[in-house]
Write an enzyme that holds these catalytic residues in place. Structure first.
Site, PDB file in Angstrom:
ATOM      1  N   ASP A 209       2.488 -43.710  42.197  1.00 39.59           N
ATOM      2  CA  ASP A 209       1.883 -44.995  42.546  1.00 39.59           C
ATOM      3  C   ASP A 209       2.978 -46.030  42.799  1.00 39.59           C
ATOM      4  OD1 ASP A 209      -0.173 -46.838  42.916  1.00 39.59           O
ATOM      5  OD2 ASP A 209      -0.377 -47.278  40.774  1.00 39.59           O
TER       6      ASP A 209
ATOM      7  N   ASN B 134      -7.757 -47.740  42.041  1.00 38.64           N
ATOM      8  CA  ASN B 134      -6.648 -47.769  41.089  1.00 38.64           C
ATOM      9  C   ASN B 134      -7.003 -48.635  39.888  1.00 38.64           C
ATOM     10  OD1 ASN B 134      -5.270 -46.528  43.331  1.00 38.64           O
ATOM     11  ND2 ASN B 134      -3.353 -47.223  42.414  1.00 38.64           N
ATOM     12  N   VAL B 135      -6.766 -48.087  38.697  1.00 42.40           N
ATOM     13  CA  VAL B 135      -7.036 -48.810  37.458  1.00 42.40           C
ATOM     14  C   VAL B 135      -5.845 -48.626  36.522  1.00 42.40           C
ATOM     15  CG1 VAL B 135      -8.619 -49.128  35.526  1.00 42.40           C
ATOM     16  CG2 VAL B 135      -9.487 -48.272  37.709  1.00 42.40           C
TER      17      VAL B 135
END
Length: 279
Positions: A81, A232-233
């Site tokens: 990421d 996304n978290v």
């Protein structure tokens, strides 16, 4: 099982459901995310951000990510990421990450395209999927906690369509009003759903929403319904873990770790149940 990002996201886009991408910082978090996904029979993009390489190394993240992904039958994508430079992204690919994200969203468009094409060329030759970003999601950056203010730059339809065609990326992160980190005064953001629908209609590849934490369940349901495929978290996992720690009120390190794991399990279960079913 360890798999590539393109196949998982393409299936989700076709099925009109969302895939959760939780960021892990530790072996325990990695294990909890994979085991929770497997228990719910829901693929995830198990993510590690370059900005967290000071907490655990890229090599460690690759080893534990691949180890746990291969322990289950559910498809697990090991995703880098917010990769910030070509060399780091190439190292991730070589170490066995099956999906990588280059975040060059704050650079000029021509430079973003040039850098993204380099990553696509390297990664695709090795069977690895690539995510890029245009527009800009404000707040804390590169997966690192700390920011609360937003400096969003909305993604335009013309640029998104051109960028996807020019680079050959497999998924595209777009900016429609979310922010990384936490929102000031716990406010729920107003998302630009009209822009999202326009983007989804114009861009053939899966769209990604960063800054999912604190965005609100109805916003996220609608975002998936209107075209988002990957969510996304990160921050919500930290909040959920500390909520469980405070509830336990223990001096035991082992009980504290168990509470952290349980908090993260609950948050991932919530998001999977929220968006990872057919909409």
């Amino acid at each position: 099982m360890l798999t590539d990002g393109k196949s998982v996201l393409t299936a989700a886009k076709k099925g009109r459901y969302g895939i959760v991408a939780p960021d892990f910082l530790t072996l325990n978090a990695c294990r909890v995310f994979v085991q929770t996904a497997d228990a719910l029979n829901a693929p995830i993009l198990l993510s590690f951000a370059q900005g967290h390489a000071g907490l655990i190394s890229l090599e460690e993240a690759a080893l534990i990510g691949k180890y746990w992904a291969e322990k289950v039958e559910t498809p697990i994508v090991l995703h880098l990421d917010h990769g910030q430079n070509f060399d780091f992204l190439c190292r991730a690919v070589d170490l066995g990450f099956t999906s990588v994200m280059l975040d060059a969203s704050m650079k000029e468009m021509d430079e973003n395209i040039r850098l993204t094409k380099e990553v696509v060329r390297y990664a695709h030759a090795r069977g690895v999927s690539v995510e890029a970003e245009i527009g800009h999601v404000g707040g804390s950056s590169e997966g690192v906690e700390g920011g609360t203010e937003t400096d969003n730059v909305y993604t335009t339809v013309a640029e998104a369509k051109m960028f996807a065609a020019a680079t050959g990326v497999d998924s595209l992160a777009v900016s429609i009003g979310t922010s990384h980190g936490v929102y000031k005064s716990n406010r729920v953001p107003e998302l630009n759903f009209e822009r999202l629908r326009e983007l989804a209609a114009a861009v053939p590849i899966p769209l990604v929403l960063h800054g999912g934490s604190g965005t609100g369940d109805e916003n996220l349901r609608r975002a998936v319904r209107d075209g988002i495929t990957k969510l996304n978290v990160y921050t919500d996992f930290l909040v959920g873990a500390m909520r469980e720690v405070r509830a336990v009120r223990t001096d035991s390190l082992i009980e504290t770790q168990a509470a952290i794991d349980e908090g993260m399990r609950k948050v991932l279960t919530h998001y999977i149940n929220l968006i990872s079913k057919t909409a």
